[in-house]
Write a protein that holds these residues in place. Structure first.
Motif, short mmCIF file in Angstrom:
data_model
loop_
_atom_site.label_atom_id
_atom_site.label_comp_id
_atom_site.label_asym_id
_atom_site.label_seq_id
_atom_site.Cartn_x
_atom_site.Cartn_y
_atom_site.Cartn_z
N GLU A 93 0.83 -1.21 0.00
CA GLU A 93 0.00 0.00 0.00
C GLU A 93 0.86 1.26 0.00
O GLU A 93 0.52 2.26 -0.66
CB GLU A 93 -0.93 0.00 1.21
N LEU A 94 2.00 1.21 0.72
CA LEU A 94 2.91 2.36 0.74
C LEU A 94 3.50 2.61 -0.65
O LEU A 94 3.57 3.75 -1.10
CB LEU A 94 4.03 2.12 1.75
N VAL A 95 3.93 1.53 -1.32
CA VAL A 95 4.49 1.67 -2.66
C VAL A 95 3.44 2.25 -3.60
O VAL A 95 3.71 3.18 -4.37
CB VAL A 95 4.99 0.32 -3.18
N ALA A 96 2.22 1.71 -3.53
CA ALA A 96 1.14 2.21 -4.39
C ALA A 96 0.86 3.68 -4.11
O ALA A 96 0.68 4.48 -5.03
CB ALA A 96 -0.12 1.38 -4.18
N HIS A 97 0.84 4.04 -2.82
CA HIS A 97 0.58 5.43 -2.43
C HIS A 97 1.63 6.37 -3.03
O HIS A 97 1.30 7.43 -3.58
CB HIS A 97 0.56 5.54 -0.91
N HIS A 98 2.90 5.99 -2.93
CA HIS A 98 3.98 6.84 -3.42
C HIS A 98 3.96 6.97 -4.94
O HIS A 98 4.17 8.06 -5.49
CB HIS A 98 5.34 6.30 -2.96
N VAL A 99 3.71 5.85 -5.63
CA VAL A 99 3.66 5.88 -7.10
C VAL A 99 2.50 6.75 -7.57
O VAL A 99 2.65 7.58 -8.49
CB VAL A 99 3.54 4.45 -7.65
N VAL A 100 1.34 6.58 -6.96
CA VAL A 100 0.17 7.37 -7.35
C VAL A 100 0.40 8.85 -7.05
O VAL A 100 0.00 9.73 -7.83
CB VAL A 100 -1.10 6.86 -6.62
N THR A 101 1.06 9.14 -5.92
CA THR A 101 1.35 10.53 -5.58
C THR A 101 2.27 11.17 -6.62
O THR A 101 2.05 12.31 -7.05
CB THR A 101 2.01 10.63 -4.19
N LEU A 102 3.29 10.42 -7.07
CA LEU A 102 4.18 10.93 -8.11
C LEU A 102 3.42 11.14 -9.42
O LEU A 102 3.67 12.11 -10.15
CB LEU A 102 5.35 9.97 -8.32
N TRP A 103 2.51 10.25 -9.72
CA TRP A 103 1.66 10.39 -10.91
C TRP A 103 0.85 11.68 -10.81
O TRP A 103 0.82 12.47 -11.77
CB TRP A 103 0.76 9.17 -11.01
#
Length: 273
Positions: free
Chosen positions: A99-109
């Motif tokens: 979930e942390l990885v997904a959160h960070h990737v989506v935030t960068l997007w």
């Protein structure tokens, strides 16, 4: 480390928890600074306290003030650095690693797309919701390392802040993207992208690529919200206040404390021989 580690010892925090205390103390300082900076930047913009209509009727924002641009790029660098740390597994993965990885990737997007399409006002609004709520999350953890009973009211206040910032305000922004997107003036659409009015699919594509990352962030936040409410429930009904994501880490800290006691016993035994 030169301030927080001595403070940890002065507060009587076990050595096994000192590293976690210093990490969360740093988080309080970091998010405190950027939370305040974000509020200051927002106060000078038309979107001040979540005036969502201004996210669209001021479009496009072709000239970014120096402070706004610096704030945006600093946020991007922070989330990129955090993503690299997670990907490289520099820190021990928690239970919510995916979930942390997904959160960070989506935030960068979201940061990248909003910057490219000049929808930076939306980015600023979301940054504030994230940073302000993280201040009180880190503070609640710091207090918990000192005293579990004293941390309960701090944690309860954090839950209120999280609910307002990460859910109410983010849902308000989502609603705005879906229903207020058409507030963008026709003249602005034509001047910003000559092909915009000629291709309705492109119009929807831009809207969807702002809506989707915010929506995904909300889903991840709801996952964490469930864990947060479960922690609060256990705290109110007399169970220990602990981070749901860190069971393995807590076990390691207990083992370190036990090992520290054993080492002290061994040293004392050696001195008495």
């Amino acid at each position: 480390m030169y301030i927080l580690a001595p403070l940890s010892r002065a507060l009587g925090i076990p050595r096994g928890k000192t590293e976690r205390f210093t990490e969360q103390g740093y988080a309080v300082a970091y998010f405190g600074f950027f939370g305040a900076l974000g509020i200051y930047v927002m106060s000078g913009l038309p979107i001040w306290w979540y005036n969502t209509a201004a996210m669209w009727d001021t479009f496009p924002v072709l000239e970014m003030p120096a402070l706004l641009k610096a704030y945006y790029l600093l946020q991007f660098s922070y989330w990129l650095q955090q993503t690299i740390i997670l990907a490289a597994r520099v820190e021990k993965p928690r239970k919510d690693f995916k979930e942390l990885v997904a959160h960070h990737v989506v935030t960068l997007w979201l940061i990248g797309w909003s910057y490219l399409t000049t929808l930076t006002y939306i980015g600023v609004a979301i940054f504030v919701t994230m940073d302000v709520s993280d201040i009180f999350l880190a503070l609640a953890k710091c207090v918990n390392y000192v005293s579990e009973s004293a941390s309960v009211p701090v944690f309860a206040f954090f839950v209120c802040v999280w609910t307002y910032m990460r859910h109410y305000l983010n849902l308000k922004i989502l609603w705005s993207v879906w229903y207020e997107f058409e507030l963008i003036p026709e003249s602005a659409r034509t001047s910003f992208r000559p092909w915009w009015n000629e291709n309705e699919l492109m119009n929807g594509w831009i809207q969807n690529h702002i809506f989707l990352p915010i929506f995904l962030l909300q889903l991840i936040n709801l996952f964490w919200y469930f864990l947060i409410l479960r922690i609060l429930y256990r705290a109110v009904f007399g169970n220990p206040l602990a981070d749901e994501r860190s069971d393995d880490e807590n076990e390691r800290e207990v083992a370190e404390d036990v090992q520290e006691i054993e080492d002290e016993k061994a040293d004392l035994h050696a001195k008495t021989q």
